[in-house]
Design a protein around this motif. Structure first.
Motif, PDB file in Angstrom:
ATOM      1  N   THR A   1       4.317   9.347   5.092  1.00 52.64           N
ATOM      2  CA  THR A   1       3.365   9.463   3.991  1.00 52.64           C
ATOM      3  C   THR A   1       4.100   9.183   2.690  1.00 52.64           C
ATOM      4  OG1 THR A   1       1.663  10.913   4.884  1.00 52.64           O
ATOM      5  CG2 THR A   1       2.208  11.253   2.628  1.00 52.64           C
ATOM      6  N   GLY A   2       3.467   8.432   1.802  1.00 59.77           N
ATOM      7  CA  GLY A   2       4.083   8.085   0.525  1.00 59.77           C
ATOM      8  C   GLY A   2       4.911   6.812   0.576  1.00 59.77           C
TER       9      GLY A   2
ATOM     10  N   ASN B   1      -5.795  11.913  -2.361  1.00 56.55           N
ATOM     11  CA  ASN B   1      -4.639  11.439  -3.122  1.00 56.55           C
ATOM     12  C   ASN B   1      -4.948  10.070  -3.722  1.00 56.55           C
ATOM     13  OD1 ASN B   1      -3.020  13.678  -2.229  1.00 56.55           O
ATOM     14  ND2 ASN B   1      -2.784  12.630  -0.280  1.00 56.55           N
TER      15      ASN B   1
ATOM     16  N   VAL C   1      -5.738   5.349   3.300  1.00 62.11           N
ATOM     17  CA  VAL C   1      -5.793   6.031   4.592  1.00 62.11           C
ATOM     18  C   VAL C   1      -6.407   5.115   5.634  1.00 62.11           C
ATOM     19  CG1 VAL C   1      -5.977   8.369   3.658  1.00 62.11           C
ATOM     20  CG2 VAL C   1      -8.045   7.060   4.080  1.00 62.11           C
TER      21      VAL C   1
ATOM     22  N   GLY D   1       0.833  -1.195   0.000  1.00 62.64           N
ATOM     23  CA  GLY D   1       0.000   0.000   0.000  1.00 62.64           C
ATOM     24  C   GLY D   1       0.866   1.243   0.000  1.00 62.64           C
ATOM     25  N   ASP D   2       0.359   2.321  -0.583  1.00 63.62           N
ATOM     26  CA  ASP D   2       1.028   3.617  -0.584  1.00 63.62           C
ATOM     27  C   ASP D   2       0.328   4.457   0.488  1.00 63.62           C
ATOM     28  OD1 ASP D   2       2.350   5.949  -1.153  1.00 63.62           O
ATOM     29  OD2 ASP D   2       1.689   6.092  -3.223  1.00 63.62           O
ATOM     30  N   ALA D   3       1.037   4.787   1.557  1.00 60.22           N
ATOM     31  CA  ALA D   3       0.434   5.408   2.738  1.00 60.22           C
ATOM     32  C   ALA D   3       0.104   6.882   2.554  1.00 60.22           C
ATOM     33  CB  ALA D   3       1.379   5.265   3.926  1.00 60.22           C
ATOM     34  N   SER D   4      -1.026   7.281   3.111  1.00 59.85           N
ATOM     35  CA  SER D   4      -1.391   8.685   3.261  1.00 59.85           C
ATOM     36  C   SER D   4      -1.781   8.864   4.726  1.00 59.85           C
ATOM     37  CB  SER D   4      -2.565   9.054   2.364  1.00 59.85           C
ATOM     38  OG  SER D   4      -3.028  10.351   2.703  1.00 59.85           O
TER      39      SER D   4
ATOM     40  N   GLY E   1      -4.790   6.555  -5.348  1.00 58.21           N
ATOM     41  CA  GLY E   1      -3.691   5.592  -5.349  1.00 58.21           C
ATOM     42  C   GLY E   1      -3.102   5.347  -3.971  1.00 58.21           C
ATOM     43  N   GLN E   2      -3.426   6.213  -3.016  1.00 60.98           N
ATOM     44  CA  GLN E   2      -2.951   6.034  -1.650  1.00 60.98           C
ATOM     45  C   GLN E   2      -4.081   5.513  -0.781  1.00 60.98           C
ATOM     46  OE1 GLN E   2      -1.250   9.843  -0.483  1.00 60.98           O
ATOM     47  NE2 GLN E   2       0.773   9.132  -1.113  1.00 60.98           N
TER      48      GLN E   2
ATOM     49  N   CYS F   1      -7.828   6.753  -0.356  1.00 59.43           N
ATOM     50  CA  CYS F   1      -7.701   8.166   0.006  1.00 59.43           C
ATOM     51  C   CYS F   1      -8.384   9.011  -1.062  1.00 59.43           C
ATOM     52  CB  CYS F   1      -6.230   8.549   0.129  1.00 59.43           C
ATOM     53  SG  CYS F   1      -5.962  10.265   0.590  1.00 59.43           S
TER      54      CYS F   1
ATOM     55  N   LEU G   1       5.720   2.835   0.964  1.00 61.08           N
ATOM     56  CA  LEU G   1       5.034   1.577   0.688  1.00 61.08           C
ATOM     57  C   LEU G   1       5.105   0.688   1.919  1.00 61.08           C
ATOM     58  CD1 LEU G   1       6.235   0.769  -2.929  1.00 61.08           C
ATOM     59  CD2 LEU G   1       4.013   1.628  -2.223  1.00 61.08           C
TER      60      LEU G   1
END
Length: 88
Positions: A73-74, A49, A54, A28-31, A51-52, A46, A76
């Protein structure tokens, strides 16, 4: 033949084999828009953003669960994909 599945949990884990891993995992791509993500948190897409993911509550129809805490944030991080849930 399986005709149905009864459960007291509102989601199921998809058990698709991915390599030697028996749980469906993805990165996962974190926000941190909804607060810092910690291991065990439920995750939703999210809105700010695309692709992210939450942090969210179980009632918000999560599609994944964090398996580790992302550093920033951002970043992986590993997440367990939950079975499909649909809003009623």
């Amino acid at each position: 033949m399986i005709l149905g599945l009864c459960t007291n949990v509102p989601f199921i884990t998809v058990n698709k084999v991915k390599g030697e891993n028996k749980i469906t995992e993805d990165m996962g791509d974190a926000s941190f828009a909804e607060g810092k993500i910690r291991e065990g948190d439920y995750l939703c897409a999210c809105k700010e953003n695309p692709g992210q993911v939450v942090r969210c509550d179980k009632e918000d129809y999560p599609y994944a669960k964090a398996l580790e805490t992302p550093a920033k944030t951002g970043a992986l991080f590993k997440a367990k994909i939950l079975g499909h849930r649909r809003k009623h």
